[in-house]
Design an enzyme around this catalytic site. Structure first.
Site, mmCIF file in Angstrom:
data_model
loop_
_atom_site.group_PDB
_atom_site.id
_atom_site.type_symbol
_atom_site.label_atom_id
_atom_site.label_comp_id
_atom_site.label_asym_id
_atom_site.label_seq_id
_atom_site.Cartn_x
_atom_site.Cartn_y
_atom_site.Cartn_z
ATOM 1 N N ALA A 16 0.795 -1.129 -0.120
ATOM 2 C CA ALA A 16 -0.041 0.147 -0.312
ATOM 3 C C ALA A 16 0.760 1.028 0.035
ATOM 4 O O ALA A 16 0.538 2.256 0.373
ATOM 5 C CB ALA A 16 -0.914 0.108 1.161
ATOM 6 N N ARG A 22 -3.814 7.723 -10.706
ATOM 7 C CA ARG A 22 -5.027 8.218 -11.383
ATOM 8 C C ARG A 22 -6.208 8.631 -10.518
ATOM 9 O O ARG A 22 -7.142 8.906 -11.215
ATOM 10 C CB ARG A 22 -5.257 6.837 -12.128
ATOM 11 C CG ARG A 22 -4.418 6.775 -13.602
ATOM 12 C CD ARG A 22 -4.626 5.272 -14.118
ATOM 13 N NE ARG A 22 -3.944 4.242 -13.301
ATOM 14 C CZ ARG A 22 -3.976 3.171 -13.485
ATOM 15 N NH1 ARG A 22 -4.747 2.484 -14.485
ATOM 16 N NH2 ARG A 22 -3.292 2.166 -12.897
ATOM 17 N N GLY A 89 8.916 -0.762 -6.849
ATOM 18 C CA GLY A 89 8.403 -1.904 -7.712
ATOM 19 C C GLY A 89 7.819 -3.005 -6.538
ATOM 20 O O GLY A 89 8.055 -2.661 -5.308
ATOM 21 N N ASN A 237 -8.099 1.795 -9.152
ATOM 22 C CA ASN A 237 -7.163 2.758 -9.641
ATOM 23 C C ASN A 237 -7.580 4.299 -9.979
ATOM 24 O O ASN A 237 -6.836 5.025 -10.018
ATOM 25 C CB ASN A 237 -6.523 2.387 -11.019
ATOM 26 C CG ASN A 237 -5.703 1.105 -10.747
ATOM 27 O OD1 ASN A 237 -4.861 1.107 -10.058
ATOM 28 N ND2 ASN A 237 -6.168 -0.064 -11.500
ATOM 29 N N TYR A 377 -35.632 22.767 20.731
ATOM 30 C CA TYR A 377 -34.476 22.587 20.804
ATOM 31 C C TYR A 377 -34.209 22.208 22.460
ATOM 32 O O TYR A 377 -34.505 22.744 23.236
ATOM 33 C CB TYR A 377 -33.494 23.914 20.469
ATOM 34 C CG TYR A 377 -32.235 23.354 20.955
ATOM 35 C CD1 TYR A 377 -31.259 22.369 20.260
ATOM 36 C CD2 TYR A 377 -31.528 24.377 21.983
ATOM 37 C CE1 TYR A 377 -30.050 22.209 20.710
ATOM 38 C CE2 TYR A 377 -29.964 23.937 22.383
ATOM 39 C CZ TYR A 377 -29.551 22.771 21.560
ATOM 40 O OH TYR A 377 -28.225 22.750 22.073
HETATM 41 C C1 UD1 Z 1 1.060 -5.702 -10.963
HETATM 42 C C2 UD1 Z 1 1.641 -6.852 -11.475
HETATM 43 C C3 UD1 Z 1 0.883 -7.364 -12.781
HETATM 44 C C4 UD1 Z 1 -0.592 -7.618 -12.383
HETATM 45 C C5 UD1 Z 1 -1.076 -6.664 -11.687
HETATM 46 C C6 UD1 Z 1 -2.544 -6.842 -11.070
HETATM 47 C C7 UD1 Z 1 3.844 -6.184 -10.923
HETATM 48 C C8 UD1 Z 1 5.457 -6.047 -11.322
HETATM 49 N N1 UD1 Z 1 2.944 -6.350 -11.654
HETATM 50 O O1 UD1 Z 1 1.101 -4.592 -11.829
HETATM 51 O O2 UD1 Z 1 1.607 -8.533 -12.999
HETATM 52 O O3 UD1 Z 1 -1.077 -8.048 -13.440
HETATM 53 O O4 UD1 Z 1 -0.410 -5.920 -10.581
HETATM 54 O O5 UD1 Z 1 -3.340 -5.892 -10.602
HETATM 55 O O6 UD1 Z 1 3.910 -6.764 -9.808
HETATM 56 N N2 UD1 Z 1 3.272 -0.978 -4.829
HETATM 57 C C9 UD1 Z 1 4.223 -0.661 -3.627
HETATM 58 N N3 UD1 Z 1 5.374 -0.139 -3.839
HETATM 59 C C10 UD1 Z 1 5.808 -0.305 -5.291
HETATM 60 C C11 UD1 Z 1 5.135 -0.669 -6.203
HETATM 61 C C12 UD1 Z 1 3.801 -1.013 -5.891
HETATM 62 O O7 UD1 Z 1 3.699 -0.640 -2.524
HETATM 63 O O8 UD1 Z 1 7.020 0.079 -5.135
HETATM 64 C C13 UD1 Z 1 1.832 -1.418 -4.389
HETATM 65 C C14 UD1 Z 1 0.921 -0.543 -5.212
HETATM 66 O O9 UD1 Z 1 0.435 0.511 -4.274
HETATM 67 C C15 UD1 Z 1 -0.418 -1.392 -5.318
HETATM 68 C C16 UD1 Z 1 0.488 -2.708 -5.831
HETATM 69 O O10 UD1 Z 1 1.675 -2.659 -4.983
HETATM 70 O O11 UD1 Z 1 -1.107 -1.327 -4.302
HETATM 71 C C17 UD1 Z 1 0.593 -2.862 -7.103
HETATM 72 O O12 UD1 Z 1 1.389 -2.134 -7.827
HETATM 73 P P1 UD1 Z 1 0.956 -1.449 -9.172
HETATM 74 O O13 UD1 Z 1 1.907 -0.453 -9.552
HETATM 75 O O14 UD1 Z 1 -0.211 -1.022 -9.260
HETATM 76 O O15 UD1 Z 1 1.260 -2.840 -10.022
HETATM 77 P P2 UD1 Z 1 0.588 -3.210 -11.443
HETATM 78 O O16 UD1 Z 1 1.438 -2.482 -12.559
HETATM 79 O O17 UD1 Z 1 -0.755 -2.906 -11.654
HETATM 80 MG MG MG Z 2 -2.124 -1.780 -10.194
#
Ligand code: UD1
Ligand code: MG
Length: 477
Positions: A16, A22, A89, A237, A377
């Protein structure tokens, strides 16, 4: 807390830390509310319900606020928080939780903080699929006609999960794959930390991808893919997805309530926070909103357009349309409120109390059977049983500096349009004459008259009319 469904202990990580660009919001995405709870509460709740302990929430963007909101909503849960200062990531995010999971050597479930529709049943399926197969990793997949945006699952020639490729890294042939990663995983702890240490960022986004774990597992024993309902794994999102998820949650809630014996005259126009309790045989009219710690006893009726916050209603209460209860407030059995009553914090209404239209109460206690049926009141008031509060009665509780109390004994009768200047006490069975301003205590059984005595001037109107007629006649000549 539900016991762990499998023999091995289970911990969970909820990601989280992201900003949620978005959402176009100054508030972090996971703090946006659905059914009165922050978005991240839902996956955390699902993990707890599946028996996970501890649940580590990885926070980054507005970390303090996210942590405070979750701790407030789940005060006794085994929650821990891990900080990911820079969002590099999903693999990097899980690594941030490592310290908080020291000593955990069983299974670790990984969830996204923005998937409010995920059920604990589905999470348990993913957890159990791994423990049954003894694979290092299991993960949820869904089959989508329109897979855009998701990581695609690439299988080997024997149909076993080989790797996940993110959309931005996928070849045109891979992009056609409709079987996608839902973003829900369960990993063996030892495998997880060893594999995460090897994840690199040599990809289109320069990020550390958690999804690389699928290929790493394949080298040992393939990860287990568990197909789930797309709705359950759908993430929030943007604001449209937030609204859609909210509708799904409300639909689920409405259906559970109806199965439990609650009548919803219009299930599509009913909003109810998580945590609200409603007994059987309650009838809820259209457009009602129930919030906070509201509890509604059996056989109550909640009128159209009413909003109840932190209200506790005993059995058989009738709330007529467009009543607002802003609690904490309690309402005794068989009480009748509204239409258009406004009940404010600290109100305690006894059995059979009636509050009518445009009656406002604040920090007021009304005993059994007392009635204030119109335009009043009642603030900072302790009112006994069987009291009648006439139309237009006002407790003047505020002197510009402090609040003062009004006390009214059992069976007293307060005539219409009375002004009760607090602090003041009206004894049991006393009468206050209509239109009185009461500044002194009224003894039990007395009549208080606090108004100017009426004076009748005989013939006054007749003399006025004659004078006017004479004046008009002189003006004409
Ligand atoms: C990710 C998956 C993808 C999958 C999708 C499903 C990866 C690389 N990809 O993509 O395969 O289909 O979810 O919804 O994992 N977050 C962090 N720290 C970070 C990055 C992300 O806490 O450094 C959290 C985000 O807040 C979010 C979750 O991880 O709650 C997923 O991250 P997001 O960037 O939405 O991944 P997707 O691109 O949707
Ligand atoms: Mg996502």
């Amino acid at each position: 807390m539900a016991p762990s469904p499998n023999r091995h202990p289970l911990a969970a990580v909820v990601l989280a830390a992201g900003k949620g660009t978005r959402m176009k919001s100054a508030t972090a995405k996971v703090l946006h509310e659905l059914s009165g709870r922050p978005l991240a509460w839902f996956p955390v709740r699902a993990a707890l319900d599946a028996g996970a302990s501890p649940v580590v929430v990885v926070v980054g963007h507005q970390a303090e606020a996210v942590e405070a909101a979750l701790r407030a909503a789940l005060p006794r849960a085994p929650l821990r928080f891990a900080h990911q200062a820079e969002q590099r990531g999903t693999a990097h995010a899980v690594l941030a939780a490592r310290g908080a999971l020291r000593g955990v050597d069983g299974a670790i479930a990984i969830l996204s903080g923005d998937t409010p529709l995920l059920s604990s049943t589905t999470l348990k399926r993913v957890v159990q699929a791994r423990s049954r197969s003894r694979a290092p990793l299991s993960f949820a997949t869904m089959n989508l006609a329109e897979p855009r945006g998701y990581g695609r699952l690439v299988r080997d020639q024997d149909g076993r999960p080989a790797r996940i490729v993110e959309e931005k890294d996928a070849t045109p042939a891979e992009r056609v794959i409709g079987e996608v990663n839902a973003g829900l995983y369960c990993a063996d702890a030892e495998f997880l930390w060893k594999a995460l240490a090897k994840v690199g960022s040599d990809n289109a986004q320069g990020e550390f991808y958690l999804t690389d774990l699928v290929a790493m597992a394949a080298r040992r024993s393939p990860a287990v893919a568990v197909e789930v309902e797309p709705l359950e794994a759908s993430g929030v999102n943007d604001r449209e997805e937030l609204a859609r998820a909210g509708q799904v949650l409300q639909r689920r809630r409405a259906s559970a309530l109806m199965k439990a014996g609650v009548t919803l005259e219009d299930p599509a126009r009913f909003l109810c926070d998580e945590g609200v309790e409603i007994a059987a045989d309650v009838i809820i009219e259209p457009g009602v909103r129930l919030r906070g710690a509201t509890r509604i006893g059996p056989r109550c009726r909640i009128g159209q357009g009413s909003v109840l916050v932190d209200a506790v209603l005993a059995a058989g209460v009738t709330v007529r349309p467009y009543t607002v209860i802003d609690g904490p407030a309690t309402v005794g059995a068989q009480a009748v409120l509204g239409p258009f009553s406004r009940v404010r914090p600290g109100t305690e209404l006894g059995e059979g109390v009636h509050l009518g239209n445009f009656v406002e109460t604040k920090k007021a206690r009304l005993g059994k059977g007392s009635k204030a049926n119109h335009l009043a009141y009642l603030g900072d008031a302790v009112i006994g049983a069987g009291v009648n509060i006439g139309c237009g009665t006002i407790t003047c509780n505020y002197d510009g500096e402090k609040k003062h109390e009004t006390r009214i004994g059992d069976g007293a009768f307060i005539g219409s349009d009375s002004i009760l200047v607090a602090p003041v006490e009206i004894g049991a069975g006393a009468y206050v004459a209509a239109g009185s301003t009461v500044t002194d205590p009224v003894p039990a059984g007395a009549l208080a008259l606090g108004r100017a005595r009426q004076v009748n001037k005989e013939g006054w109107a007749v003399r006025l009319a004659a004078a006017r007629t004479a004046r008009r006649a002189s003006e004409r000549t």
